[in-house]
Design an enzyme around this catalytic site. Structure first.
Site, short mmCIF file in Angstrom:
data_model
loop_
_atom_site.label_atom_id
_atom_site.label_comp_id
_atom_site.label_asym_id
_atom_site.label_seq_id
_atom_site.Cartn_x
_atom_site.Cartn_y
_atom_site.Cartn_z
N ARG A 121 -22.53 -3.75 6.87
CA ARG A 121 -21.22 -3.34 7.38
C ARG A 121 -21.28 -1.91 7.90
NH1 ARG A 121 -16.20 -5.14 3.63
NH2 ARG A 121 -15.35 -3.42 4.85
N ARG A 175 0.81 -1.21 0.00
CA ARG A 175 0.00 0.00 0.00
C ARG A 175 0.84 1.26 0.00
NH1 ARG A 175 -5.17 -1.20 4.02
NH2 ARG A 175 -5.91 -3.08 2.93
N ARG A 201 -11.90 6.76 4.02
CA ARG A 201 -11.12 5.62 3.50
C ARG A 201 -10.57 5.93 2.12
NH1 ARG A 201 -15.30 0.94 3.78
NH2 ARG A 201 -13.64 -0.25 2.72
#
Length: 378
Positions: free
Chosen positions: A323, A278, A334
């Site tokens: 979720r 990442r 995010r």
């Protein structure tokens, strides 16, 4: 099979670390029994035998002394057939029990010359202990009493043995892999980094790739949870960081991924890396880990989806799955983190010549066909 690259050559594990430890301990027990009451002097031959000698000494249960000599008979991967004593022996050997500690016995020339030299100093007896022996190569009539492993006529590195002074610190013992075998293994292997923002369809496309190409799948999150659930040493260490509110270090994540990667053997079809790397440091660490095994990333497949579409997909997923983290405010955060962290990584893979952008907006079959075109071309 776990592999490493040392300079221009590839090596595969032939004797794992745990097997070495077991055999060294058994050898030390035998020597301790045979030499009880003799206070032997061990002469460890540098440089190769220093790791073996250190571990052997720690397992002994008798009084002993140790000294070192340095002999040279190797150049590259072949023996020169000539032995030269670089560092001599200063101890008085009269009446002493001597045990030569070698890393490897091949022709026996080194040991024979050393025993002849020691014999002029009036020892009570001279014995030989070696980590490795190549019976097929033995040319001299010598008695090697203590042998940890008999091996084929292969060039080996690790656990003190070197290739041009490299690889002594490897914990396992590795054998040289012929170039033709390396070429076969790496040519068919397709290690892929699948890349994309949350909601880009990485999971769906990964499943399709696995089904068609028979690749393995490594998800960072799954690996981390598995290690912690099973209480492995790596998992316990990761748990400590998490419990303290800290990020799990990249080095620990790489160790976990390497453990899973090695479990597939050296001739697998390839791996899809999902959720890692990442950041640029993680990409560099992954590249290094694979290079140590003679492998590489074949392509970074980037699923490019507009942020507006990502929002729609994630909000819909939240409603369908329940979720709690798939609400609009959390999704925006995010995506911000994703864009901030991954922009440099996209540039890094572009410079590596591995970035393969895929339009992730549209019909599932069309997206997968574009991905297949990339995979088929590598």
């Amino acid at each position: 099979m776990k592999t490493v690259t040392v300079k221009d050559k590839c090596f595969g594990v032939s004797i794992p670390e745990d097997v070495i430890k077991q055999r060294v301990k058994a050898l030390a027990e035998r020597i301790s029994k045979d030499m009880d009451g003799k206070n032997p002097l061990f002469l460890a031959v540098l440089n190769g035998a220093f790791v073996f000698a250190a571990d052997l000494m720690r397992e002994l249960t008798i009084p002993f002394e140790i000294s070192f000599v340095k002999l040279a008979s190797y150049q590259g991967t072949t023996s020169t057939g000539k032995v030269k004593e670089v560092i001599g022996i200063n101890e008085d050997l009269t009446g002493r029990t001597i045990i030569i500690v070698e890393d490897i016995v091949e022709s026996g020339l080194t040991i024979k010359q050393m025993m002849e030299s020691l014999g002029t100093r009036n020892p009570e007896s001279v014995h030989v202990c070696t980590l490795l022996q190549k019976p097929d190569r033995l040319k001299e009539d010598i008695n090697v009493e203590y042998v940890a492993f008999s091996i084929p006529n292969e060039f080996v590195v690790g656990y003190g043995l070197d290739y041009d002074q490299q690889a002594r610190g490897l914990k396992d013992i590795y054998s040289l892999i012929p170039k033709e075998e390396t070429a076969i293994n790496t040519s068919k292997m397709k290690n892929i980094v699948i890349f994309g923002a949350p909601g880009s369809g990485k999971g769906t496309q990964s499943d399709l790739i696995i089904e068609k190409y028979g690749l393995n799948h490594i998800s960072t999150g799954d690996v981390l949870r598995s290690e912690m659930k099973n209480g492995t040493p790596l998992g316990q260490t990761a748990r400590q960081y998490i419990d303290e509110g800290k990020l799990v270090p990249d080095s620990l994540i790489i160790d976990m991924l390497a453990k899973v990667y090695d479990s597939y053997g050296s001739d697998h079809q390839g791996v899809i890396f999902d959720g890692f790397p990442r950041t640029v440091p993680q990409a560099e660490a992954l590249k290094k880990m694979l290079a140590e095994r003679g492998h590489e990333v074949a392509a970074m497949i980037e699923l490019d989806v507009p942020e507006e579409e990502l929002m729609k997909r994630l909000v819909k997923r939240g409603l369908e799955s329940g979720r709690s983290d798939d609400n609009e405010e959390t999704i925006k955060k995010r995506l911000d983190v994703y864009h901030n962290q991954t922009s440099p990584l996209i540039d890094w893979y572009e410079k590596e010549g591995l970035r393969r952008p895929i339009n992730g907006l549209g019909a599932l079959d069309r997206i997968f066909a574009d991905i297949c075109a990339v995979i088929d071309a590598i």
